[in-house]
Design an enzyme around this catalytic site. Structure first.
Site, PDB file in Angstrom:
ATOM      1  N   ASN A  85      38.299  45.884  42.399  1.00  0.00           N
ATOM      2  CA  ASN A  85      38.726  45.326  43.691  1.00  0.00           C
ATOM      3  C   ASN A  85      40.085  44.655  43.542  1.00  0.00           C
ATOM      4  OD1 ASN A  85      36.040  44.382  45.799  1.00  0.00           O
ATOM      5  ND2 ASN A  85      35.788  45.706  44.036  1.00  0.00           N
ATOM      6  N   LEU A 108      30.922  26.650  41.191  1.00  0.00           N
ATOM      7  CA  LEU A 108      32.337  26.260  41.065  1.00  0.00           C
ATOM      8  C   LEU A 108      32.742  26.176  39.596  1.00  0.00           C
ATOM      9  CD1 LEU A 108      32.885  23.668  43.956  1.00  0.00           C
ATOM     10  CD2 LEU A 108      33.232  26.144  43.971  1.00  0.00           C
ATOM     11  N   THR A 109      32.652  27.310  38.922  1.00  0.00           N
ATOM     12  CA  THR A 109      33.221  27.431  37.577  1.00  0.00           C
ATOM     13  C   THR A 109      34.738  27.467  37.753  1.00  0.00           C
ATOM     14  OG1 THR A 109      33.367  29.836  37.635  1.00  0.00           O
ATOM     15  CG2 THR A 109      31.260  28.894  36.889  1.00  0.00           C
ATOM     16  N   ASP A 122      46.234  46.124  22.386  1.00  0.00           N
ATOM     17  CA  ASP A 122      45.173  46.558  23.295  1.00  0.00           C
ATOM     18  C   ASP A 122      43.968  45.613  23.271  1.00  0.00           C
ATOM     19  OD1 ASP A 122      44.059  48.181  25.189  1.00  0.00           O
ATOM     20  OD2 ASP A 122      43.935  49.968  23.926  1.00  0.00           O
ATOM     21  N   THR A 125      28.924  46.625  39.123  1.00  0.00           N
ATOM     22  CA  THR A 125      30.252  47.180  38.840  1.00  0.00           C
ATOM     23  C   THR A 125      30.158  48.580  38.245  1.00  0.00           C
ATOM     24  OG1 THR A 125      32.105  46.925  37.292  1.00  0.00           O
ATOM     25  CG2 THR A 125      30.078  45.839  36.673  1.00  0.00           C
ATOM     26  N   ASP A 126      31.216  49.360  38.423  1.00  0.00           N
ATOM     27  CA  ASP A 126      31.247  50.696  37.801  1.00  0.00           C
ATOM     28  C   ASP A 126      31.320  50.590  36.272  1.00  0.00           C
ATOM     29  OD1 ASP A 126      33.892  49.805  37.550  1.00  0.00           O
ATOM     30  OD2 ASP A 126      34.798  51.565  38.476  1.00  0.00           O
ATOM     31  N   GLU A 127      31.668  49.390  35.777  1.00  0.00           N
ATOM     32  CA  GLU A 127      31.837  49.254  34.327  1.00  0.00           C
ATOM     33  C   GLU A 127      30.529  49.438  33.571  1.00  0.00           C
ATOM     34  OE1 GLU A 127      34.547  46.221  33.015  1.00  0.00           O
ATOM     35  OE2 GLU A 127      35.496  46.124  34.979  1.00  0.00           O
ATOM     36  N   TYR A 169      30.792  41.787  28.966  1.00  0.00           N
ATOM     37  CA  TYR A 169      30.683  41.657  30.425  1.00  0.00           C
ATOM     38  C   TYR A 169      29.858  42.804  31.015  1.00  0.00           C
ATOM     39  CZ  TYR A 169      32.016  42.446  35.310  1.00  0.00           C
ATOM     40  OH  TYR A 169      31.977  42.704  36.658  1.00  0.00           O
ATOM     41  N   THR A 202      24.604  33.465  32.782  1.00  0.00           N
ATOM     42  CA  THR A 202      24.663  33.606  34.247  1.00  0.00           C
ATOM     43  C   THR A 202      24.285  35.019  34.694  1.00  0.00           C
ATOM     44  OG1 THR A 202      26.225  31.830  34.691  1.00  0.00           O
ATOM     45  CG2 THR A 202      26.280  33.703  36.203  1.00  0.00           C
ATOM     46  N   LYS A 262      43.072  38.350  36.435  1.00  0.00           N
ATOM     47  CA  LYS A 262      42.867  39.796  36.589  1.00  0.00           C
ATOM     48  C   LYS A 262      44.228  40.480  36.711  1.00  0.00           C
ATOM     49  CE  LYS A 262      38.382  39.328  36.573  1.00  0.00           C
ATOM     50  NZ  LYS A 262      37.694  38.660  37.637  1.00  0.00           N
ATOM     51  N   LYS A 282      26.125  42.904  32.936  1.00  0.00           N
ATOM     52  CA  LYS A 282      25.916  43.411  34.302  1.00  0.00           C
ATOM     53  C   LYS A 282      24.891  44.561  34.289  1.00  0.00           C
ATOM     54  CE  LYS A 282      27.808  42.298  37.612  1.00  0.00           C
ATOM     55  NZ  LYS A 282      27.480  41.215  38.574  1.00  0.00           N
TER      56      LYS A 282
HETATM   57  P1  NAD Z   1      34.910  35.748  40.433  1.00  0.00           P
HETATM   58  O1  NAD Z   1      34.942  35.431  38.965  1.00  0.00           O
HETATM   59  O2  NAD Z   1      36.166  35.660  41.217  1.00  0.00           O
HETATM   60  O3  NAD Z   1      33.843  34.818  41.159  1.00  0.00           O
HETATM   61  C1  NAD Z   1      32.593  34.521  40.610  1.00  0.00           C
HETATM   62  C2  NAD Z   1      32.013  33.322  41.380  1.00  0.00           C
HETATM   63  O4  NAD Z   1      30.697  33.061  40.865  1.00  0.00           O
HETATM   64  C3  NAD Z   1      32.818  32.030  41.201  1.00  0.00           C
HETATM   65  O5  NAD Z   1      32.997  31.403  42.460  1.00  0.00           O
HETATM   66  C4  NAD Z   1      31.948  31.173  40.285  1.00  0.00           C
HETATM   67  O6  NAD Z   1      32.105  29.780  40.515  1.00  0.00           O
HETATM   68  C5  NAD Z   1      30.563  31.647  40.674  1.00  0.00           C
HETATM   69  N1  NAD Z   1      29.565  31.447  39.607  1.00  0.00           N
HETATM   70  C6  NAD Z   1      29.692  31.747  38.290  1.00  0.00           C
HETATM   71  N2  NAD Z   1      28.564  31.412  37.636  1.00  0.00           N
HETATM   72  C7  NAD Z   1      27.705  30.904  38.560  1.00  0.00           C
HETATM   73  C8  NAD Z   1      26.373  30.405  38.498  1.00  0.00           C
HETATM   74  N3  NAD Z   1      25.702  30.348  37.343  1.00  0.00           N
HETATM   75  N4  NAD Z   1      25.780  29.979  39.645  1.00  0.00           N
HETATM   76  C9  NAD Z   1      26.465  30.006  40.820  1.00  0.00           C
HETATM   77  N5  NAD Z   1      27.730  30.461  40.941  1.00  0.00           N
HETATM   78  C10 NAD Z   1      28.338  30.914  39.810  1.00  0.00           C
HETATM   79  O7  NAD Z   1      34.276  37.205  40.518  1.00  0.00           O
HETATM   80  P2  NAD Z   1      34.554  38.383  41.566  1.00  0.00           P
HETATM   81  O8  NAD Z   1      35.684  39.186  41.083  1.00  0.00           O
HETATM   82  O9  NAD Z   1      34.565  37.812  42.923  1.00  0.00           O
HETATM   83  O10 NAD Z   1      33.233  39.236  41.369  1.00  0.00           O
HETATM   84  C11 NAD Z   1      32.078  38.988  42.157  1.00  0.00           C
HETATM   85  C12 NAD Z   1      30.981  39.939  41.738  1.00  0.00           C
HETATM   86  O11 NAD Z   1      31.427  41.283  41.887  1.00  0.00           O
HETATM   87  C13 NAD Z   1      30.565  39.798  40.265  1.00  0.00           C
HETATM   88  O12 NAD Z   1      29.181  39.943  40.180  1.00  0.00           O
HETATM   89  C14 NAD Z   1      31.284  40.939  39.573  1.00  0.00           C
HETATM   90  O13 NAD Z   1      30.573  41.365  38.433  1.00  0.00           O
HETATM   91  C15 NAD Z   1      31.290  41.991  40.672  1.00  0.00           C
HETATM   92  N6  NAD Z   1      32.383  42.971  40.618  1.00  0.00           N
HETATM   93  C16 NAD Z   1      33.686  42.568  40.595  1.00  0.00           C
HETATM   94  C17 NAD Z   1      34.706  43.514  40.612  1.00  0.00           C
HETATM   95  C18 NAD Z   1      36.162  43.126  40.629  1.00  0.00           C
HETATM   96  O14 NAD Z   1      37.032  44.006  40.608  1.00  0.00           O
HETATM   97  N7  NAD Z   1      36.507  41.843  40.731  1.00  0.00           N
HETATM   98  C19 NAD Z   1      34.397  44.883  40.635  1.00  0.00           C
HETATM   99  C20 NAD Z   1      33.051  45.259  40.649  1.00  0.00           C
HETATM  100  C21 NAD Z   1      32.059  44.295  40.661  1.00  0.00           C
HETATM  101  P1  TYD Z   2      41.129  43.789  34.722  1.00  0.00           P
HETATM  102  O1  TYD Z   2      41.800  43.324  35.966  1.00  0.00           O
HETATM  103  O2  TYD Z   2      40.818  42.804  33.664  1.00  0.00           O
HETATM  104  O3  TYD Z   2      39.822  44.585  35.182  1.00  0.00           O
HETATM  105  P2  TYD Z   2      38.781  45.477  34.281  1.00  0.00           P
HETATM  106  O4  TYD Z   2      39.035  45.273  32.859  1.00  0.00           O
HETATM  107  O5  TYD Z   2      37.500  44.875  34.708  1.00  0.00           O
HETATM  108  O6  TYD Z   2      38.993  46.887  34.733  1.00  0.00           O
HETATM  109  O7  TYD Z   2      42.025  44.920  34.067  1.00  0.00           O
HETATM  110  C1  TYD Z   2      42.365  46.108  34.766  1.00  0.00           C
HETATM  111  C2  TYD Z   2      43.082  47.027  33.795  1.00  0.00           C
HETATM  112  O8  TYD Z   2      44.337  46.430  33.427  1.00  0.00           O
HETATM  113  C3  TYD Z   2      42.326  47.236  32.489  1.00  0.00           C
HETATM  114  O9  TYD Z   2      42.529  48.579  32.043  1.00  0.00           O
HETATM  115  C4  TYD Z   2      42.972  46.266  31.526  1.00  0.00           C
HETATM  116  C5  TYD Z   2      44.411  46.214  32.017  1.00  0.00           C
HETATM  117  N1  TYD Z   2      45.106  44.920  31.818  1.00  0.00           N
HETATM  118  C6  TYD Z   2      46.373  44.893  31.253  1.00  0.00           C
HETATM  119  O10 TYD Z   2      46.939  45.954  30.886  1.00  0.00           O
HETATM  120  N2  TYD Z   2      46.999  43.687  31.091  1.00  0.00           N
HETATM  121  C7  TYD Z   2      46.414  42.523  31.474  1.00  0.00           C
HETATM  122  O11 TYD Z   2      47.035  41.431  31.267  1.00  0.00           O
HETATM  123  C8  TYD Z   2      45.117  42.551  32.054  1.00  0.00           C
HETATM  124  C9  TYD Z   2      44.432  41.290  32.492  1.00  0.00           C
HETATM  125  C10 TYD Z   2      44.506  43.779  32.219  1.00  0.00           C
END
Ligand code: NAD
Ligand code: TYD
Length: 340
Positions: free
Chosen positions: A179, A35-36, A271, A124-126, A149, A99, A188, A153
């Site tokens: 996602n 629960l960060t 940027d 992630t694809d990143e 980040y 983490t 995001k 990963k």
């Molecule tokens: P999020 O930031 O919404 O959620 C992360 C969760 O992890 C939170 O509930 C946080 O409390 C918990 N957490 C953080 N540190 C922790 C620790 N040390 N121990 C236990 N819990 C901890 O992230 P998300 O967007 O749901 O992403 C989930 C996973 O998917 C991540 O591994 C991320 O790298 C990966 N991912 C996300 C996306 C995306 O578009 N959001 C895309 C590809 C991969």
């Molecule tokens: P983000 O949701 O942070 O995902 P990621 O960087 O992991 O792809 O950002 C998605 C795209 O949107 C990325 O190219 C950065 C851009 N972006 C903005 O242009 N403005 C914003 O305020 C944010 C958060 C992201």
């Protein structure tokens, strides 16, 4: 089956838990989450009272706690827990290493010691870095992470793969594109834009707005992870993407159109440093081998998501205060965003 899902109070983890409770109602699910700022138990309110679901607050890097959970018998670990936001990793990288790298390694160690039958590392694809104008990421594309980040990963992925090669640990990795959907923390891009637009505030677009992202609806990702859990091959990586590539500018224009808001709310800001230009996933491996396919076209997924944020104002209004405001100020004041 008994599953340990870490980070299940975050965006993708909570959607995945809701998906699994619906599709596998006899599975037992333990959600371990620290629960960060990003974790929110409100996401799982509908699971409250379900005898197959339990929540434990804690850190994936807490060996004693993880051991105690695994001693209760767990068939699979699915590791969603992470620090997940690129801009925060630029402001403060240390938590990402703690983490995403050390936490994952600890979790792998404990799962190996306790002979857990399957371990899925959610990645992630990143990790692949940035593409030029053409081509797509396949599972054999070299890792070339560019942000703290994505570097954290990629490190976790490599450690997980090493545990497969060295210890024959049953590890699988999923690498998913961006996602979107309900319960995504409004730092995001999409939830930030939608919640700002609902209040007629400007949407900050980084740089020239021509960076390309490949968007997938979160429930399509949940279905893919479910398939990897049941049918995935040990030691393999699976790319997951829906083939919905858009420049950030085109993406946000679709959102404005669906919400009936004026283009004047788009505000160009400085940027992001090291901003990856283009991501695009080739998902043919998971489609061919596991029979997965995305179900949600972008416009429909966007409408569902916009509707969700429109109805669930209390969810995001509570978040967009306190810590969030401090972060918003820190990230966007230096980028020159006015009137937020
Ligand atoms: P999020 O930031 O919404 O959620 C992360 C969760 O992890 C939170 O509930 C946080 O409390 C918990 N957490 C953080 N540190 C922790 C620790 N040390 N121990 C236990 N819990 C901890 O992230 P998300 O967007 O749901 O992403 C989930 C996973 O998917 C991540 O591994 C991320 O790298 C990966 N991912 C996300 C996306 C995306 O578009 N959001 C895309 C590809 C991969
Ligand atoms: P983000 O949701 O942070 O995902 P990621 O960087 O992991 O792809 O950002 C998605 C795209 O949107 C990325 O190219 C950065 C851009 N972006 C903005 O242009 N403005 C914003 O305020 C944010 C958060 C992201």
């Amino acid at each position: 089956m008994k599953l340990l899902i870490t980070g299940g109070a975050g965006f993708i983890g909570s959607n995945f838990i809701l998906y699994m409770l619906e599709h596998h109602p006899d599975y037992d699910i333990i959600n371990l989450d620290k629960l960060t700022y990003a974790g929110n138990l409100e996401n799982l309110a509908s699971a409250g009272g379900n005898p197959h679901y339990s929540f434990i607050r804690g850190d994936i890097a807490d060996a004693k706690l993880v051991d105690a959970i695994l001693d209760g018998g767990v068939d699979a670990v699915i590791n969603f827990a992470a620090e997940s936001h690129v801009d925060r990793s630029i402001l403060e990288p240390a938590a990402f290493i703690k983490t995403n790298v050390l936490g994952t390694q600890l979790l792998l160690d404990r799962a190996r010691e306790k002979h857990v039958g399957r371990f899925i590392q959610i990645s992630t694809d990143e990790v692949y870095g940035s593409l030029g104008a053409t081509g797509k990421f396949t599972e054999t594309t070299c890792l070339h992470p560019n942000s703290p980040y994505s570097a954290s990963k990629a490190s976790a992925d490599m450690i997980a793969q090493a545990y497969f090669e060295t210890f024959s640990m049953p590890v699988m990795i999923t690498r998913t594109s961006n996602n979107y959907g309900p319960y995504q923390f409004p730092e995001k891009f999409l939830p930030l834009a939608v919640t700002n637009l609902l209040e007629d505030r400007p949407v900050p677009v980084y740089g020239d707005g021509l960076n390309v992202r490949d968007w997938i609806f979160v429930m399509d990702n949940a279905e893919a992870i479910d398939l990897v859990l049941h049918k995935g091959k040990e030691g393999e990586v699976y790319n997951i993407g829906a083939g919905e590539e858009r420049t950030n500018k085109a993406f946000i224009e679709s959102v404005l159109h669906l919400m009936g808001k004026p283009a004047s709310l788009i505000t160009s800001v400085k940027d992001r440093p090291g901003h990856d230009r283009r991501y695009a996933i080739d998902p043919s491996k998971i489609m061919d081998r596991l029979g997965w396919k995305p179900r949600t076209v972008l416009d429909r997924g966007l409408q569902t998501t916009i509707d969700w944020y429109t109805v669930n104002r209390t969810w995001w209004k509570r978040i967009k205060s306190g810590e969030y405001l401090e972060y918003y100020e820190k990230n966007y004041a230096v980028k020159g965003l006015k009137g937020y």
